[in-house]
Design an enzyme around this catalytic site. Sequence first.
Site, PDB file in Angstrom:
ATOM      1  N   TYR A 169      23.390 -59.211 -87.129  1.00  0.00           N
ATOM      2  CA  TYR A 169      23.068 -57.815 -87.490  1.00  0.00           C
ATOM      3  C   TYR A 169      22.586 -57.726 -88.942  1.00  0.00           C
ATOM      4  O   TYR A 169      21.577 -57.086 -89.244  1.00  0.00           O
ATOM      5  CB  TYR A 169      24.310 -56.961 -87.262  1.00  0.00           C
TER       6      TYR A 169
ATOM      7  N   SER B  34      21.020 -49.891 -92.851  1.00  0.00           N
ATOM      8  CA  SER B  34      22.487 -49.977 -92.955  1.00  0.00           C
ATOM      9  C   SER B  34      22.852 -50.505 -94.329  1.00  0.00           C
ATOM     10  O   SER B  34      22.044 -51.204 -94.961  1.00  0.00           O
ATOM     11  CB  SER B  34      23.018 -50.952 -91.899  1.00  0.00           C
TER      12      SER B  34
HETATM   13  N1  LIG Z   1      27.805 -46.291 -86.958  1.00  0.00           N
HETATM   14  C1  LIG Z   1      27.729 -46.954 -88.097  1.00  0.00           C
HETATM   15  O1  LIG Z   1      28.753 -47.200 -88.737  1.00  0.00           O
HETATM   16  C2  LIG Z   1      26.379 -47.378 -88.643  1.00  0.00           C
HETATM   17  C3  LIG Z   1      26.355 -47.871 -89.954  1.00  0.00           C
HETATM   18  C4  LIG Z   1      25.142 -48.282 -90.478  1.00  0.00           C
HETATM   19  C5  LIG Z   1      23.988 -48.184 -89.731  1.00  0.00           C
HETATM   20  N2  LIG Z   1      24.042 -47.705 -88.457  1.00  0.00           N
HETATM   21  C6  LIG Z   1      22.786 -47.649 -87.707  1.00  0.00           C
HETATM   22  O2  LIG Z   1      22.650 -46.391 -87.116  1.00  0.00           O
HETATM   23  C7  LIG Z   1      21.825 -46.487 -85.951  1.00  0.00           C
HETATM   24  C8  LIG Z   1      22.466 -45.740 -84.807  1.00  0.00           C
HETATM   25  O3  LIG Z   1      23.702 -46.328 -84.494  1.00  0.00           O
HETATM   26  P1  LIG Z   1      24.979 -45.475 -84.075  1.00  0.00           P
HETATM   27  O4  LIG Z   1      25.979 -45.620 -85.136  1.00  0.00           O
HETATM   28  O5  LIG Z   1      24.596 -44.126 -83.633  1.00  0.00           O
HETATM   29  O6  LIG Z   1      25.495 -46.388 -82.865  1.00  0.00           O
HETATM   30  P2  LIG Z   1      25.573 -46.115 -81.296  1.00  0.00           P
HETATM   31  O7  LIG Z   1      26.418 -44.915 -81.044  1.00  0.00           O
HETATM   32  O8  LIG Z   1      25.955 -47.424 -80.695  1.00  0.00           O
HETATM   33  O9  LIG Z   1      24.076 -45.745 -80.899  1.00  0.00           O
HETATM   34  C9  LIG Z   1      23.067 -46.713 -80.911  1.00  0.00           C
HETATM   35  C10 LIG Z   1      21.895 -46.214 -80.111  1.00  0.00           C
HETATM   36  O10 LIG Z   1      20.905 -47.249 -80.081  1.00  0.00           O
HETATM   37  C11 LIG Z   1      20.540 -47.423 -78.738  1.00  0.00           C
HETATM   38  N3  LIG Z   1      19.992 -48.735 -78.407  1.00  0.00           N
HETATM   39  C12 LIG Z   1      20.617 -49.942 -78.345  1.00  0.00           C
HETATM   40  N4  LIG Z   1      19.775 -50.864 -77.885  1.00  0.00           N
HETATM   41  C13 LIG Z   1      18.598 -50.234 -77.637  1.00  0.00           C
HETATM   42  C14 LIG Z   1      17.336 -50.631 -77.111  1.00  0.00           C
HETATM   43  N5  LIG Z   1      17.104 -51.887 -76.713  1.00  0.00           N
HETATM   44  N6  LIG Z   1      16.361 -49.707 -76.990  1.00  0.00           N
HETATM   45  C15 LIG Z   1      16.560 -48.424 -77.359  1.00  0.00           C
HETATM   46  N7  LIG Z   1      17.733 -47.975 -77.832  1.00  0.00           N
HETATM   47  C16 LIG Z   1      18.730 -48.874 -77.972  1.00  0.00           C
HETATM   48  C17 LIG Z   1      21.799 -47.154 -77.948  1.00  0.00           C
HETATM   49  O11 LIG Z   1      21.489 -46.942 -76.586  1.00  0.00           O
HETATM   50  P3  LIG Z   1      22.538 -47.344 -75.391  1.00  0.00           P
HETATM   51  O12 LIG Z   1      23.523 -46.219 -75.333  1.00  0.00           O
HETATM   52  O13 LIG Z   1      21.658 -47.425 -74.187  1.00  0.00           O
HETATM   53  O14 LIG Z   1      23.160 -48.644 -75.776  1.00  0.00           O
HETATM   54  C18 LIG Z   1      22.273 -45.904 -78.670  1.00  0.00           C
HETATM   55  O15 LIG Z   1      21.555 -44.780 -78.235  1.00  0.00           O
HETATM   56  C19 LIG Z   1      21.616 -47.977 -85.736  1.00  0.00           C
HETATM   57  O16 LIG Z   1      20.358 -48.354 -86.247  1.00  0.00           O
HETATM   58  C20 LIG Z   1      22.707 -48.619 -86.548  1.00  0.00           C
HETATM   59  O17 LIG Z   1      22.359 -49.913 -86.954  1.00  0.00           O
HETATM   60  C21 LIG Z   1      25.214 -47.312 -87.894  1.00  0.00           C
END
Ligand SMILES: NC(=O)c1ccc[n+]([C@@H]2O[C@H](COP(=O)([O-])OP(=O)(O)OC[C@H]3O[C@@H](n4cnc5c(N)ncnc54)[C@H](OP(=O)(O)O)[C@@H]3O)[C@@H](O)[C@H]2O)c1
Length: 281
Positions: free
Chosen positions: A147, A134
């Site tokens: 985080y 991130s």
């Molecule tokens: N969206 C942003 O703005 C952003 C920015 C920078 C980085 N990121 C990174 O991108 C990645 C994906 O995030 P996203 O934006 O797609 O958010 P998201 O829609 O909340 O998806 C996160 C995913 O991680 C899963 N997860 C959470 N806890 C877990 C666990 N204990 N074991 C396995 N899976 C788990 C969630 O599963 P559940 O549905 O079961 O909770 C979901 O499938 C993350 O690493 C996040 O830090 C996101």
Amino acid sequence: MTQRTILITGCSTGIGRCVANGLQRRGYRVLATARQADDVARLRAHGLESLPLDLADSASIHSAVDEALSRTGGVLYGLFNNGAYGQAGAVEDLSREALRAQFETNLFGTVELTNRVIPVMRRQGHGRIIQNSSVLGLVAMAYRGAYNASKFALEAITDTLRLELKGTGIGVSLIEPGPIVSRFRANSLLALRRHVDLEHSPHQAFYARTIRRLEKTGPAVPFTLPPEAVLKPVIHALESRRPRVRYYVTVPTWAFAILRHWLPYRLLDRVLLAASGGGRR
Ligand SMILES: NC(=O)c1ccc[n+]([C@@H]2O[C@H](COP(=O)([O-])OP(=O)(O)OC[C@H]3O[C@@H](n4cnc5c(N)ncnc54)[C@H](OP(=O)(O)O)[C@@H]3O)[C@@H](O)[C@H]2O)c1
């Protein structure tokens, strides 16, 4: 060419699901994992090969890797460590339990899974490990300390791993997304409510504003991109002969990657505080 297999964590929604679909369309065999059984069933119903994998649970990690390897005959080309969540809350409001839970998923589970996969890649003499980090692994914003810390730690351990895997044929890359449309904000709000005593905090006013922001649907900040923006760098990290060390995704990531090197600390603090949604007013 034989079909390449990639295992992805956190495919129930957001970036994980988007990248799983995109790579499957591109011809990869995708093992799209999710931690909830009903999400695994839903992914299967949508034509993805899916397995349960909960990063907070070692037994789940081990059985997912065993199952993946028995399905693929012991090979795995790529691992996209995507699953994570954001524990919102001021540092002084975070219990040891909240911090531990954040690290169990975002760091310890991710490293444990990676370490189960490395011997497979070493045997093959090739492989790609791609970490979804991130912009908050590059700079720290207020009220996101747990985080920030988990992603800074992921950056450090990934930089170390890259040095240690040099010459093995295993590429190690970090993706650095800024704001991306997903369920990330909604999940952060759940974690905030679960772990922080909102009513008795000196940051109560900030939390009220944060909850309004996190409850908004659609992009809450400028330069927000759809999850497809992450697919292109993941493809590059998988297919380039020289995968990059870091892939910056979104304008804010580029901006902060540059500003953190050029601005004096106090000035950078002011920019970061404004970007964090402000301090106490
Ligand atoms: N969206 C942003 O703005 C952003 C920015 C920078 C980085 N990121 C990174 O991108 C990645 C994906 O995030 P996203 O934006 O797609 O958010 P998201 O829609 O909340 O998806 C996160 C995913 O991680 C899963 N997860 C959470 N806890 C877990 C666990 N204990 N074991 C396995 N899976 C788990 C969630 O599963 P559940 O549905 O079961 O909770 C979901 O499938 C993350 O690493 C996040 O830090 C996101």
